[in-house]
Each structure stands twice: as structure tokens, then as C-alpha cells.
Design a protein around this motif. Sequence first.
Motif, PDB file in Angstrom:
ATOM      1  N   ASP A 199       0.860  -1.186   0.000  1.00 51.75           N
ATOM      2  CA  ASP A 199       0.000   0.000   0.000  1.00 51.75           C
ATOM      3  C   ASP A 199       0.898   1.238   0.000  1.00 51.75           C
ATOM      4  N   ILE A 200       0.301   2.405   0.114  1.00 52.50           N
ATOM      5  CA  ILE A 200       1.049   3.661  -0.101  1.00 52.50           C
ATOM      6  C   ILE A 200       2.342   3.828   0.702  1.00 52.50           C
ATOM      7  N   ASP A 201       2.508   3.048   1.760  1.00 52.13           N
ATOM      8  CA  ASP A 201       3.697   3.256   2.600  1.00 52.13           C
ATOM      9  C   ASP A 201       5.013   2.851   1.946  1.00 52.13           C
ATOM     10  N   TYR A 202       4.958   2.075   0.864  1.00 52.39           N
ATOM     11  CA  TYR A 202       6.236   1.687   0.233  1.00 52.39           C
ATOM     12  C   TYR A 202       6.871   2.864  -0.506  1.00 52.39           C
ATOM     13  N   MET A 203       6.041   3.875  -0.791  1.00 49.58           N
ATOM     14  CA  MET A 203       6.549   5.005  -1.577  1.00 49.58           C
ATOM     15  C   MET A 203       7.272   5.995  -0.668  1.00 49.58           C
ATOM     16  N   GLU A 204       8.011   6.855  -1.337  1.00 44.36           N
ATOM     17  CA  GLU A 204       8.661   7.937  -0.610  1.00 44.36           C
ATOM     18  C   GLU A 204       7.650   9.090  -0.582  1.00 44.36           C
ATOM     19  N   ASP A 205       7.185   9.472   0.572  1.00 47.95           N
ATOM     20  CA  ASP A 205       6.201  10.572   0.708  1.00 47.95           C
ATOM     21  C   ASP A 205       5.014  10.441  -0.255  1.00 47.95           C
ATOM     22  N   TYR A 206       4.568   9.236  -0.451  1.00 44.85           N
ATOM     23  CA  TYR A 206       3.394   8.983  -1.314  1.00 44.85           C
ATOM     24  C   TYR A 206       3.589   9.472  -2.750  1.00 44.85           C
ATOM     25  N   LYS A 207       4.816   9.401  -3.225  1.00 42.06           N
ATOM     26  CA  LYS A 207       5.087   9.816  -4.606  1.00 42.06           C
ATOM     27  C   LYS A 207       5.066   8.586  -5.507  1.00 42.06           C
ATOM     28  N   ASP A 208       4.167   8.617  -6.495  1.00 41.10           N
ATOM     29  CA  ASP A 208       4.050   7.499  -7.437  1.00 41.10           C
ATOM     30  C   ASP A 208       5.396   7.123  -8.034  1.00 41.10           C
ATOM     31  N   GLY A 275      -0.520  15.404  -0.065  1.00 40.78           N
ATOM     32  CA  GLY A 275      -0.798  16.833  -0.055  1.00 40.78           C
ATOM     33  C   GLY A 275      -1.090  17.232  -1.496  1.00 40.78           C
ATOM     34  N   LYS A 276      -0.573  18.390  -1.917  1.00 48.41           N
ATOM     35  CA  LYS A 276      -0.971  18.910  -3.234  1.00 48.41           C
ATOM     36  C   LYS A 276      -0.451  18.058  -4.395  1.00 48.41           C
ATOM     37  N   VAL A 277      -1.339  17.816  -5.330  1.00 53.40           N
ATOM     38  CA  VAL A 277      -0.999  16.989  -6.497  1.00 53.40           C
ATOM     39  C   VAL A 277      -1.568  17.592  -7.781  1.00 53.40           C
ATOM     40  N   HIS A 278      -1.004  17.115  -8.891  1.00 52.65           N
ATOM     41  CA  HIS A 278      -1.632  17.326 -10.200  1.00 52.65           C
ATOM     42  C   HIS A 278      -2.122  15.964 -10.679  1.00 52.65           C
ATOM     43  N   PHE A 279      -3.134  15.993 -11.542  1.00 49.79           N
ATOM     44  CA  PHE A 279      -3.640  14.735 -12.098  1.00 49.79           C
ATOM     45  C   PHE A 279      -3.180  14.572 -13.545  1.00 49.79           C
ATOM     46  N   PRO A 280      -2.482  13.476 -13.850  1.00 57.11           N
ATOM     47  CA  PRO A 280      -2.064  13.251 -15.237  1.00 57.11           C
ATOM     48  C   PRO A 280      -3.302  13.194 -16.136  1.00 57.11           C
TER      49      PRO A 280
END
Length: 673
Positions: A199-208, A275-280
Motif C-alpha cells: 500500500d502507499i507506505d512503500y513510496m517515498e512521501d506517497y510519490k508514485d 498533499g498537493k498533487v496534479h492529475f495526469p
Amino acid sequence: MICKYVFGSPIETGAVVAQIQESAEDLSWMELEKTKGGIRLSCRMEDSDVVYGLGEQMRGMNKRGFTYVSDALDDAIHTESRHSLYGGHNFLILSRREQSSFGIFVDDPGRVAFDVGETQMDRLEVTAGPDCVVYFIVGESVKDIAKQFRRMIGRSYIPPKWAFGYQQSRWGYINEADVREVVRRHHGQGIPLDAVYLDIDYMEDYKDFTVDKEKFPDLAGLAGEMKEEGVHLVPIIDAGVKIEEGYPVYEEGIEEGYFCKEEDGEAFVGAVWPGKVHFPDVLNSRAREWFGGKYRGLMEQGIDGFWNDMNEPAIFYSEKNLERVMDEILAMRGENLDLHAFFHMKDILLGLSNNPEDYRSFYHDLDGVKVRHDRVHNLYGFYMTRAAAEAFGRIAPDKRTLLFSRSSYIGMHRYGGIWTGDNMSWWSHLLLSVQQMPSLNLCGILYTGSDIGGFGGDATEDLLLRWLEFAIFTPLMRNHAALGTREQEVYQFSHVEAFRRIIRIRYGLLPYLYSEYMKAALEDELYFRPLAFDYPEDAHAVKVEDQLMVGESIMAAPVYVQNATGRYVYLPEDMLLVRMRSLKERTCEVMARGHHYVEMALDEVVFFVKKGHALPLAVLDDDLLSTADLEGAAYEWISFGDGPVEYVLYEDDGISKEYTPREDWKRMTVDGR
Ligand code: GLC
């Protein structure tokens, strides 16, 4: 027969693959009315009419009595008053006794409402448009209508065979040690397991597409080590890309203009986990190719399965709306908030997430055509998943890759499966999952299942047992739970042995379940069906809402009520009751057509076999730990008939895309007595 009607100037959604000419004749199945905002189609429903379909929605298999709205929405705590869930599946069949039944598919990725007798009990009313394509399908039977529809939308996604094994997930496995522990505790206790989710925890700061090097210093090494044990790692990918200088996905997206933009051309700013994101802008072919290409990095580390999430897209808040709401709330400071002011404050706070105004404030570039998001809202999850699937076709063209999504639209069923999104550890959500399965199959979505045990809330041991007893039939069989909830891996409970036996029964049934899945996918058939599809003339069968046909031979009748030690079951014909405490402890009993109360102990798997049918059961070694160990297993048979019974067995290598052609399917004959 399929008739097609075009209204306004619809965009090409990609839902339909068949070439269908626009109908020259006037629309005759429903009354058509052009309204200010679009079209309204309506017709009268007789008391005996039944409505099937609409995919992932609340309530029963017969959709009568409520309004369902296709408007993809993130809501874990859904109750029966919810009109929309995670996907938009605009296909239904009106099954009628007196007149001809028909199917209707509304190809409109914006908001579409199906009032199936809520406003007026005897009227079906569909509102869509202004730009949409409507298809009507008539056929000999509901099954035939369903098949014609499936032909029209193209072949359903086929996952690798290992994806039919038992899978464990939890938001909260944060590092390599957690993953190893999950595998050790399953396999160490002889509980088969084929996948663990990241789940999301494997990422660095929830970065895809990043991996946190502290928690997962060697993902490739871990993936390799797990594969040795027959376990696949399946990471999550979220829709939102974190806004952060120096993060390549963000920087490339900005540079190339690949993100969804506001009216003035600035990239839209929403907020999700990071936090703040853009959507592809996955609706744009260049952006889609770019985003899909990003999966390569993880695949090169040995990853061969993904789940795409938050792709309604879910938005916690938008930068602009948050500003407005903060200002308003700060202005209320020190005020005496009366009823209206207080509720207004609550509403604007709660309304920050998934706000319709936000969905109206950004745009897609459909390869040159600018389209406002709300007009195509239900396509986002589909196109994010298409981006990944098309990339897999380039990166690993000969292999099947596991892929499923939270949000979807008809058409996505060709690229991946879905899970039914966040649910709760509620008995009502177990029943909901049973009822959603055939509705999803009707919309082409075959690879599916719910979060076993429930995502939110605390699962009890009995709930998990009952849920698993149903989920042994769902193609996707994954136990998943939210951060902060009671740990619900099966080894956390006292009756580990019972869980082990039930999960092993799933593996024993796999030759049958896989065969039935593949036949359904390759022949555009339904893997799960309401009873009425097999017994259309049976007035009782039509009313059954909590039993399902699973493939050609099995009828499932799950227990979904707490403290029940059995349940009433309706048998539309004489059937064989199969009761399994384990693969070895099995009893069979012929039961006559009609209503029966059947005892079902908490640790038993009970199902029914149709007359004249059979199913193979793999003979498992005691040390079977994953689908890889099923290789070469011998079969025994469960069958029910007066003499020889035939079963068509589908087999393949489970990983290549060379599916076995029909001529090579194995016709097996076993003694039914
Ligand atoms: C969403 C998903 C859920 C996941 C969570 C954290 O709620 O639906 O499955 O665990 O996000 O990533």
C-alpha cells in the motif's frame, strides 16, 4: 439485434469495440424526451419485470426501487441510501415476462441517472446527455442479451493464474520486515498465499513510482526472494502526482503539459495522500503513454502486478476551494453560530472532498479537443488503467500482468479488473459483495472481488470466516484492511486451522474456477449469474437475491448473517449438496428441488452442484503453499447425474497470452452417480 442512437456530439469513450451502424428507425423501446440538459428515456415496468445490471452499485441484484447514478465517488462507509459508488457502469437489462426483454447501454461518461422505479414504482427513467450514444439490445433471453452486449464491448481482461490464489493486503505493512512476516506467518502455518500488497507506505512521501529506500532498501531483491516462495508483490499506484520540485514525474509532467488544466491553462491543484498533487491527463494519448511508461521502473524490479487507486479521481480538497472555505470559516470565529450557520460550516467543510465544483473546474485535452472533466468524469479510472495496460503491452508483451483499479467504466474491463473499493467490516457489505458480482459480470468485469473481512472497521472472526467462505468463489480473493483497524490476517484469530482449511479448499477448486473464468472470458459468458439466468421459467428463482450460479456447475448460497448456523436455500432443481470441512472431509447429499433449511457450520464450505454437471477438484499435497505448487496436481471429481456427466476443462500455462483454442479444451466424462 443491436440498435444504436446518437445524441449531440459524443466523444469516443472506447467502451464499444464492435462496429455498429446508427439505426435508421425511430427509437421504439422507450419514450424519448429531449430536455434542457440532455435526454430522458422512460418506459413503464410491469410488476413482474426485473432489472439486472448497473455493475458496482448498492442494493440487490434486481435493481428495482431506487435511483442509481453513475458518478464515480470515493465512499467507504456506503449505506443503502448511496446513489453512486466507485465506478460508472451504464448497462442494464429489463427482463420481462409478457413483452420482449431488452438491454440498454448508455455510453456517456458524464453523470447518468437510472431511476428504476424510485420516483414512480412502475417507471424506468434514464437521464443522460446531452452528448451520448444509446444502444438497445434485444435477444432470445437475458443470457443472449448479455452475450451480445459482451461481444459489443470486447473480451474481458485475463489475469495471470497466480492472481486466482489467496492474496493478503493491509494499509500498514510499512517495510520489508512486515512483508516477510506476512509470508512467514501464512506459509509457516501451511496457509497458501500467492500475493502480498504494498500500500502507499512503500513510496517515498506517497510519490508514485518511487520506493522508500529506508523501508524497502532492495525491492528487487525482496521481489525475487518472495517469488522463490511463490509470492508476488503488488504495489499500489495512485492517480495524483505530488507537486515537488526535483521529483521527475512532477517535473516532466509540467514540462510536457501532461497534467489536467484549469480554464486558464494552469495545472489544476488538488490534494490527496501526499498533499498537493496534479492529475495526469490520461485521456490524452501522449500523457497516457508517458504515465504508463512509468510503471516500467517497478517492473524492472520484478513487479508483475499493480492496483490503481484513488482514480475517480478522489480529491480531498482543491487548493482554490480550501482557500475559500478557510476564509469563510475564519470569518465565523467568535460568532454565535445558530442552526443555519453551524450546519453551513459543517457542510462547507465536508464538501471540500470530491466537490462537484472542483470537477467542473479542470479540463482534459482529448488529443486536440478540450473537454471539461465533469463531462468525462467516469472515464478517469478507465484511462489510468488503460495507460498501465498499454504500457505492459510494450514492456512485457508476452506475459499477463495483474492489474485492477478502483474506479472504472465499461470498456476498462478489457484492460484490467476492479476490486469493489473501500467497504466496511459489516455483514451487510458481505451481502452487497455477493449481489454486486453478477451485476459486474454483466458489465464485462470478470476479474473482481471485494476487500475480504471489510476494509474499514474491525473484522470479527466469524465475519472473516463467512466472508472467506463466499470469496473462495470470487476471482480476486484478497483480504484487505485499513490502517488503524483490527489486524485481520487469518493468523490473527483463534481458529487458524479453520481458515487454513477454507483457503485450501479454494486451491482445490482452482482447476474448476480457473476453467470457468477462462471460458467466460473467451466466450463472453457470465462467470457469476443470478439464478433467473439459468432458470428463467422458475418464478421462485427470479426472486432469489442471495444465491449465485458460479460457472456452469456450482450454485453458491453464502451465509451473511451473524450468528446464523445455516440458512434457507432455494433449489430450482434437484441438486447435490456438497459440504466440505476440508478437501478430505467431504460429504455429498442429493436434495430435491424446493426450499430447504441447510445447516452450515462456521468452519464449513457448503455449495450445490447442478444436475448433469461435474467439477474437478485438485488433490493437494499437504505442503501446497501457492498456485505454483498446483502444477501437475491430480484431479478428483464431484459430479451429479444419472449416468455419465461431461465437463469441459480449460487449461493453459497461466501466464502467456496464448490461450488454449476451443478445439483443445478437454472434454472429460465422469460417472455422475
Ligand atoms: C484507498 C484505497 C484503499 C487503500 C487506501 C490507502 O482508500 O481504496 O484500498 O488501502 O486508499 O492507500
